[in-house]
Design a protein around this motif. Structure first.
Motif, PDB file in Angstrom:
ATOM      1  N   ILE A 143      10.912  30.042  -0.827  1.00  0.00           N
ATOM      2  CA  ILE A 143      10.769  28.606  -0.544  1.00  0.00           C
ATOM      3  C   ILE A 143       9.431  28.273   0.102  1.00  0.00           C
ATOM      4  O   ILE A 143       9.178  27.102   0.409  1.00  0.00           O
ATOM      5  N   GLY A 144       8.556  29.269   0.278  1.00  0.00           N
ATOM      6  CA  GLY A 144       7.262  29.013   0.906  1.00  0.00           C
ATOM      7  C   GLY A 144       6.467  27.910   0.229  1.00  0.00           C
ATOM      8  O   GLY A 144       6.052  26.929   0.881  1.00  0.00           O
ATOM      9  N   PRO A 145       6.218  27.991  -1.106  1.00  0.00           N
ATOM     10  CA  PRO A 145       5.432  26.933  -1.762  1.00  0.00           C
ATOM     11  C   PRO A 145       6.062  25.554  -1.641  1.00  0.00           C
ATOM     12  O   PRO A 145       5.347  24.550  -1.487  1.00  0.00           O
ATOM     13  N   SER A 146       7.392  25.465  -1.694  1.00  0.00           N
ATOM     14  CA  SER A 146       8.022  24.146  -1.581  1.00  0.00           C
ATOM     15  C   SER A 146       7.862  23.585  -0.170  1.00  0.00           C
ATOM     16  O   SER A 146       7.796  22.361   0.017  1.00  0.00           O
ATOM     17  N   LEU A 147       7.798  24.457   0.833  1.00  0.00           N
ATOM     18  CA  LEU A 147       7.567  23.976   2.195  1.00  0.00           C
ATOM     19  C   LEU A 147       6.147  23.432   2.351  1.00  0.00           C
ATOM     20  O   LEU A 147       5.929  22.465   3.092  1.00  0.00           O
ATOM     21  N   TYR A 148       5.178  24.044   1.670  1.00  0.00           N
ATOM     22  CA  TYR A 148       3.824  23.484   1.690  1.00  0.00           C
ATOM     23  C   TYR A 148       3.846  22.059   1.129  1.00  0.00           C
ATOM     24  O   TYR A 148       3.154  21.169   1.629  1.00  0.00           O
ATOM     25  N   ARG A 149       4.645  21.850   0.075  1.00  0.00           N
ATOM     26  CA  ARG A 149       4.726  20.510  -0.504  1.00  0.00           C
ATOM     27  C   ARG A 149       5.384  19.534   0.458  1.00  0.00           C
ATOM     28  O   ARG A 149       5.040  18.345   0.479  1.00  0.00           O
ATOM     29  N   SER A 197       4.699  19.107 -11.218  1.00  0.00           N
ATOM     30  CA  SER A 197       5.311  18.656 -12.462  1.00  0.00           C
ATOM     31  C   SER A 197       6.815  18.430 -12.332  1.00  0.00           C
ATOM     32  O   SER A 197       7.456  17.996 -13.292  1.00  0.00           O
ATOM     33  N   VAL A 198       7.404  18.739 -11.172  1.00  0.00           N
ATOM     34  CA  VAL A 198       8.845  18.560 -10.970  1.00  0.00           C
ATOM     35  C   VAL A 198       9.070  17.553  -9.852  1.00  0.00           C
ATOM     36  O   VAL A 198       8.213  17.369  -8.976  1.00  0.00           O
ATOM     37  N   PRO A 199      10.217  16.867  -9.824  1.00  0.00           N
ATOM     38  CA  PRO A 199      10.507  15.926  -8.736  1.00  0.00           C
ATOM     39  C   PRO A 199      10.576  16.657  -7.395  1.00  0.00           C
ATOM     40  O   PRO A 199      10.904  17.850  -7.339  1.00  0.00           O
ATOM     41  N   PRO A 200      10.275  15.966  -6.295  1.00  0.00           N
ATOM     42  CA  PRO A 200      10.307  16.620  -4.981  1.00  0.00           C
ATOM     43  C   PRO A 200      11.638  17.283  -4.658  1.00  0.00           C
ATOM     44  O   PRO A 200      11.678  18.320  -3.996  1.00  0.00           O
ATOM     45  N   GLU A 201      12.747  16.696  -5.125  1.00  0.00           N
ATOM     46  CA  GLU A 201      14.054  17.286  -4.816  1.00  0.00           C
ATOM     47  C   GLU A 201      14.286  18.609  -5.544  1.00  0.00           C
ATOM     48  O   GLU A 201      15.236  19.331  -5.225  1.00  0.00           O
ATOM     49  N   ARG A 202      13.437  18.933  -6.526  1.00  0.00           N
ATOM     50  CA  ARG A 202      13.539  20.209  -7.230  1.00  0.00           C
ATOM     51  C   ARG A 202      12.456  21.192  -6.791  1.00  0.00           C
ATOM     52  O   ARG A 202      12.250  22.221  -7.431  1.00  0.00           O
ATOM     53  N   SER A 203      11.778  20.879  -5.702  1.00  0.00           N
ATOM     54  CA  SER A 203      10.677  21.743  -5.252  1.00  0.00           C
ATOM     55  C   SER A 203      11.153  23.148  -4.915  1.00  0.00           C
ATOM     56  O   SER A 203      10.466  24.141  -5.213  1.00  0.00           O
ATOM     57  N   ALA A 204      12.317  23.274  -4.278  1.00  0.00           N
ATOM     58  CA  ALA A 204      12.817  24.599  -3.905  1.00  0.00           C
ATOM     59  C   ALA A 204      13.097  25.432  -5.148  1.00  0.00           C
ATOM     60  O   ALA A 204      12.770  26.625  -5.197  1.00  0.00           O
ATOM     61  N   ASN A 205      13.696  24.826  -6.184  1.00  0.00           N
ATOM     62  CA  ASN A 205      13.951  25.557  -7.428  1.00  0.00           C
ATOM     63  C   ASN A 205      12.646  26.005  -8.074  1.00  0.00           C
ATOM     64  O   ASN A 205      12.529  27.144  -8.547  1.00  0.00           O
ATOM     65  N   ALA A 206      11.662  25.091  -8.112  1.00  0.00           N
ATOM     66  CA  ALA A 206      10.369  25.440  -8.695  1.00  0.00           C
ATOM     67  C   ALA A 206       9.700  26.563  -7.913  1.00  0.00           C
ATOM     68  O   ALA A 206       9.085  27.467  -8.496  1.00  0.00           O
ATOM     69  N   SER A 207       9.826  26.515  -6.590  1.00  0.00           N
ATOM     70  CA  SER A 207       9.256  27.567  -5.747  1.00  0.00           C
ATOM     71  C   SER A 207       9.906  28.913  -6.041  1.00  0.00           C
ATOM     72  O   SER A 207       9.227  29.953  -6.115  1.00  0.00           O
ATOM     73  N   GLY A 208      11.234  28.921  -6.214  1.00  0.00           N
ATOM     74  CA  GLY A 208      11.907  30.169  -6.545  1.00  0.00           C
ATOM     75  C   GLY A 208      11.478  30.722  -7.881  1.00  0.00           C
ATOM     76  O   GLY A 208      11.295  31.939  -8.045  1.00  0.00           O
ATOM     77  N   VAL A 209      11.295  29.846  -8.874  1.00  0.00           N
ATOM     78  CA  VAL A 209      10.816  30.283 -10.185  1.00  0.00           C
ATOM     79  C   VAL A 209       9.411  30.864 -10.069  1.00  0.00           C
ATOM     80  O   VAL A 209       9.090  31.893 -10.678  1.00  0.00           O
ATOM     81  N   MET A 210       8.561  30.216  -9.274  1.00  0.00           N
ATOM     82  CA  MET A 210       7.194  30.699  -9.094  1.00  0.00           C
ATOM     83  C   MET A 210       7.178  32.116  -8.502  1.00  0.00           C
ATOM     84  O   MET A 210       6.482  33.012  -9.002  1.00  0.00           O
ATOM     85  N   SER A 211       7.962  32.324  -7.455  1.00  0.00           N
ATOM     86  CA  SER A 211       7.991  33.636  -6.805  1.00  0.00           C
ATOM     87  C   SER A 211       8.586  34.703  -7.720  1.00  0.00           C
ATOM     88  O   SER A 211       8.097  35.830  -7.776  1.00  0.00           O
ATOM     89  N   THR A 212       9.633  34.334  -8.451  1.00  0.00           N
ATOM     90  CA  THR A 212      10.264  35.295  -9.360  1.00  0.00           C
ATOM     91  C   THR A 212       9.319  35.665 -10.490  1.00  0.00           C
ATOM     92  O   THR A 212       9.219  36.837 -10.887  1.00  0.00           O
TER      93      THR A 212
END
Length: 470
Positions: free
Chosen positions: A129-135, A391-406
């Motif tokens: 969740i690091g990248p989503s926290l930056y957002r 490219s994703v809504p703010p409420e999906r930031s955590a999911n996007a962050s998980g995809v990025m790390s994976t």
């Protein structure tokens, strides 16, 4: 750097003065997790000798951490929506501190593995969740700069890890490597509790079945890549891959019908997101492949010592440390896809120059080529990450962050496995580096696809504006 902490009217995220402590908590947490992965590798011979282990068993001190971390990334990204990212991050830091202390006090191999697995769980909680926290911390206008700072932190950790490990082992025994993160973790824990954004959790359930399938899928694929990278029998690798494919198919099927999916598949309907993920994964395949192939090239073909090889790698993360923040800042002002395309072009060229490197080349020839790789990767990563997150809504930031790390973790593992497979098949070391060139070329195609999308969107906006005028 000062502009990251200034506030303008209409800014979202935290107010400027509050960003410093929040960012420091993220920096400390990320640094601990990244440094751990590179620092502990140096201690494996000492651990094997002290605990009376065969080297092949001692490797699991590192492997288990990586497998567990990879398996939990998507799970924690989804869980953060329920419990809030702040609480999950704080819990991850607390567990990392406890597990690090337990690892330092372990005198039995099995006990050490248990605590290393807990460290992997804790690292996944923070890295997912690091990248989503930056957002959440920074306003949208500074998202590229913030992710450039994130790239700087990760690159610094990779660069400093071996040096810190070597310094500690020169004056103390291996348990002190695990004790080192404890005071840093306590400081990060206090800062995170005080400074990270407070948010309400999402009401609803959690996809337990999806979580189990995701963990099985990622753990199996990671073990398969590890087996291939260590030139295990082909049957073992294929069995683990088959298990991963089956779990992956079941996971996708469940995500389509789950009321609260672990990973909403609608994310991938956004072409900018899908192309950014593809480019990131392929670029990390090239990076992981190059790191391992160059180790064999420098030591086996060119006769450098392990210490000399470590220094020859240093320009890569150093270049990212310098270029990454600049690229992130530029990505807030110009088309991020164009920047990432330029970076991938440089990376592709740099890997090709390494593949052409003569085995009697000198140190300077090696250094400038490695630095060029870091320059290309530093130009690519922050702009691409900005595209992925924006490219994703703010409420999906955590999911996007998980995809990025994976994607990063699996991509690096696949690159390592490809080198192992190539060497097992008798391919020259330089030939395996061409695999990195191919991966960078495919990533470049994905980024060019984003440029095409951006141009298409711009033409559509101009047509709409012309119609309104008429």
């Amino acid at each position: 750097m000062r502009r990251l902490f200034t506030t303008r009217p209409g800014d979202d995220g935290l107010p400027g003065p509050e960003r410093r402590q929040a960012v420091l908590a993220l920096v400390l947490g990320t640094t601990m997790a990244v440094v751990d992965t590179t620092m502990v590798n140096l201690a494996l011979p000492s651990i094997a000798a002290d605990l009376g282990l065969a080297p092949a068993r001692a490797v699991w001190v590192t492997n288990l951490f990586q497998v567990v971390c990879a398996a939990f990334l998507l799970v924690f990204a989804a869980l953060s929506e329920l419990v809030s990212r702040r609480r999950l991050y704080v819990a991850g830091l607390a567990l990392f501190v406890v597990a690090s202390l337990g690892s330092a006090l372990s005198r039995e191999f099995e006990t050490l593995l248990v605590f290393r697995a807990l460290q992997g769980v804790a690292a996944a909680a923070t890295l997912s969740i690091g990248p989503s926290l930056y957002r959440a911390i920074f306003p949208s206008r500074l998202l590229g700069s913030a992710l450039g700072l994130s790239a700087l932190v990760v690159a610094s950790g990779y660069a400093a890890g071996p040096a810190i490990g070597g310094l500690v082992l020169s004056v103390a025994d291996w348990p002190w490597l695990f004790a080192l993160p404890v005071p840093l973790g306590v400081g990060a824990l206090v800062l995170a509790w005080r400074a990270l954004p407070r948010e309400a959790g999402r009401p609803g359930g959690f996809d337990i079945g999806g979580a189990l399938l995701s963990m099985t899928m990622l753990a199996c694929v990671f073990v398969a890549m590890d087996r291939a990278g260590h030139q295990a029998p082909l049957g073992q690798t294929l069995a683990w891959l088959a298990a991963s494919v089956v779990a992956g198919g079941l996971f996708i099927g469940r995500q389509r019908r789950a009321p609260h999916p672990l990973l909403p598949l609608s994310l991938f309907a956004e072409r900018r997101f899908s192309l950014a993920v593809s480019a990131s994964g392929l670029a990390f395949v090239g990076q992981g492949l190059a790191f391992v192939a160059l180790s064999f090239l420098y030591q086996r073909e060119m006769g450098f010592s392990p210490l000399e090889t470590a220094w020859l790698f240093t320009p890569w993360p150093l270049a990212i440390m310098v270029v990454g923040p600049l690229a992130g800042r530029l990505a807030d002002r110009v088309n991020p896809s164009l920047l990432s395309c330029g970076g991938l072009g440089v990376l592709m060229l740099a890997l090709a120059t390494l593949a052409w490197l003569d085995t009697d080349a000198g140190v300077v020839d090696c250094l400038w080529r490695t630095a060029l790789c870091g320059l290309g990767f530093g130009l690519f990563q922050p702009p691409n990450n900005r595209e992925l997150m924006a490219s994703v809504p703010p409420e999906r930031s955590a999911n996007a962050s998980g995809v990025m790390s994976t994607t990063r973790t699996v991509g690096q593992s696949l690159g390592v496995a490809l080198v192992g497979a190539g060497l097992a098949a008798g391919a020259p070391v330089q030939a395996t580096l061409w695999g990195g060139v191919v991966a960078a070329a495919l990533a470049l195609l994905a980024s060019l696809g984003r440029v095409s999308l951006a141009a298409e969107a711009l033409r559509a906006r101009r047509r709409a504006a012309a119609e309104r005028v008429q």
